[in-house]
Design a protein around this motif. Structure first.
Motif, PDB file in Angstrom:
ATOM      1  N   GLU A   1     -12.039   2.872 -45.516  1.00  0.00           N
ATOM      2  CA  GLU A   1     -12.953   3.525 -44.562  1.00  0.00           C
ATOM      3  C   GLU A   1     -13.743   2.470 -43.781  1.00  0.00           C
TER       4      GLU A   1
ATOM      5  N   GLU B   1      -8.946  14.455 -37.527  1.00  0.00           N
ATOM      6  CA  GLU B   1      -8.842  13.130 -36.893  1.00  0.00           C
ATOM      7  C   GLU B   1      -7.456  12.905 -36.284  1.00  0.00           C
TER       8      GLU B   1
ATOM      9  N   HIS C   1      -2.796   4.800 -37.596  1.00  0.00           N
ATOM     10  CA  HIS C   1      -3.763   4.407 -38.636  1.00  0.00           C
ATOM     11  C   HIS C   1      -4.265   5.632 -39.397  1.00  0.00           C
ATOM     12  N   GLU C   2      -4.577   6.693 -38.669  1.00  0.00           N
ATOM     13  CA  GLU C   2      -5.100   7.890 -39.349  1.00  0.00           C
ATOM     14  C   GLU C   2      -4.043   8.528 -40.258  1.00  0.00           C
TER      15      GLU C   2
ATOM     16  N   GLN D   1      -9.125  14.622 -42.227  1.00  0.00           N
ATOM     17  CA  GLN D   1      -7.957  13.901 -41.710  1.00  0.00           C
ATOM     18  C   GLN D   1      -7.135  14.769 -40.757  1.00  0.00           C
TER      19      GLN D   1
ATOM     20  N   SER E   1     -11.544   0.913 -41.329  1.00  0.00           N
ATOM     21  CA  SER E   1     -11.390   1.823 -40.181  1.00  0.00           C
ATOM     22  C   SER E   1     -12.549   1.626 -39.205  1.00  0.00           C
TER      23      SER E   1
ATOM     24  N   GLU F   1     -16.735   6.629 -39.701  1.00  0.00           N
ATOM     25  CA  GLU F   1     -15.981   5.951 -40.766  1.00  0.00           C
ATOM     26  C   GLU F   1     -16.932   5.328 -41.790  1.00  0.00           C
TER      27      GLU F   1
ATOM     28  N   GLN G   1     -16.699   7.057 -33.528  1.00  0.00           N
ATOM     29  CA  GLN G   1     -15.746   7.177 -34.643  1.00  0.00           C
ATOM     30  C   GLN G   1     -16.022   6.124 -35.713  1.00  0.00           C
TER      31      GLN G   1
ATOM     32  N   VAL H   1      -4.266   6.631 -43.374  1.00  0.00           N
ATOM     33  CA  VAL H   1      -5.460   7.033 -44.151  1.00  0.00           C
ATOM     34  C   VAL H   1      -5.205   8.391 -44.821  1.00  0.00           C
TER      35      VAL H   1
ATOM     36  N   HIS I   1     -17.960   7.997 -43.986  1.00  0.00           N
ATOM     37  CA  HIS I   1     -16.906   8.336 -44.962  1.00  0.00           C
ATOM     38  C   HIS I   1     -16.966   7.388 -46.163  1.00  0.00           C
TER      39      HIS I   1
HETATM   40 FE1  OFO Z   1     -12.200   8.099 -42.448  1.00  0.00          FE
HETATM   41  O1  OFO Z   1     -11.008   8.930 -41.391  1.00  0.00           O
HETATM   42 FE2  OFO Z   1     -10.445   7.854 -40.003  1.00  0.00          FE
HETATM   43  O2  OFO Z   1      -9.871   6.436 -40.900  1.00  0.00           O
END
Ligand code: OFO
Length: 169
Positions: A17, A130, A93-94, A127, A20, A50, A46, A97, A53
């Protein structure tokens, strides 16, 4: 006390996180450099989410009488060329994750840690959102290409994004 295997995957998730957040900040800086300040705002908001998170997991480990580990955070990728390429990187990337969050859910199931299984559901929904957000921008960038007026309007729209502190409770 929290199960050790579950604690390990949660600690790895904290690191992801915060990575990110680094990645989104690098993107934000790039967008500012090329004059797309709305895109920069969007990615900076964003990055703040993160950090939330990561902080939520950190607080959760402490609440469960566990131990938080602080691993090294990698330098972010800085191979940026244009908005479409960056949002494709965001989606990629998401998805990574999402896989990682799914592994936390699987480990919680295996170890019968129902509290963590419940906790991680919030991240599973997050997620979905995102990935959808990134896909939406990609679709519009593909539709309008690099046409200046469209990019200008999209930049204005993305610049409206406001940070709202995230919390799972
Ligand atoms: Fe924490 O959701 Fe994006 O990486």
């Amino acid at each position: 006390m929290i199960n050790e295997k579950v604690q390990n995957v949660l600690n790895q998730q904290i690191n992801k996180e915060f990575y990110s957040a680094y990645l989104y900040l690098a993107m934000s800086a790039y967008f500012d450099e090329i004059g797309l300040h709305g895109f920069s705002t969007w990615t900076k908001v964003q990055a703040k989410e993160e950090i939330d998170h990561g902080m939520i997991i950190l607080d959760y480990i402490i609440e469960r009488d566990g131990k938080v580990e602080f691993g090294q955070i990698e330098s972010p990728d800085r191979d940026f060329n244009n908005p479409l390429q960056i949002f494709e990187k965001i989606l990629e990337h998401e998805k990574f994750v999402t896989e990682s969050i799914n592994c936390v859910a699987e480990m919680s199931d295996e170890e019968c840690d129902l509290a963590t299984r419940h906790f991680i559901n919030w991240y599973i929904s997050e997620q979905v959102e995102e990935e959808a957000n990134a896909r939406d921008v990609i679709d519009r960038l593909k539709l309008f290409g690099d046409e200046c007026a469209s990019l200008y309007h999209l930049d204005k729209e993305l610049g409206q994004r406001q940070y709202v502190q995230h919390s799972y409770k």
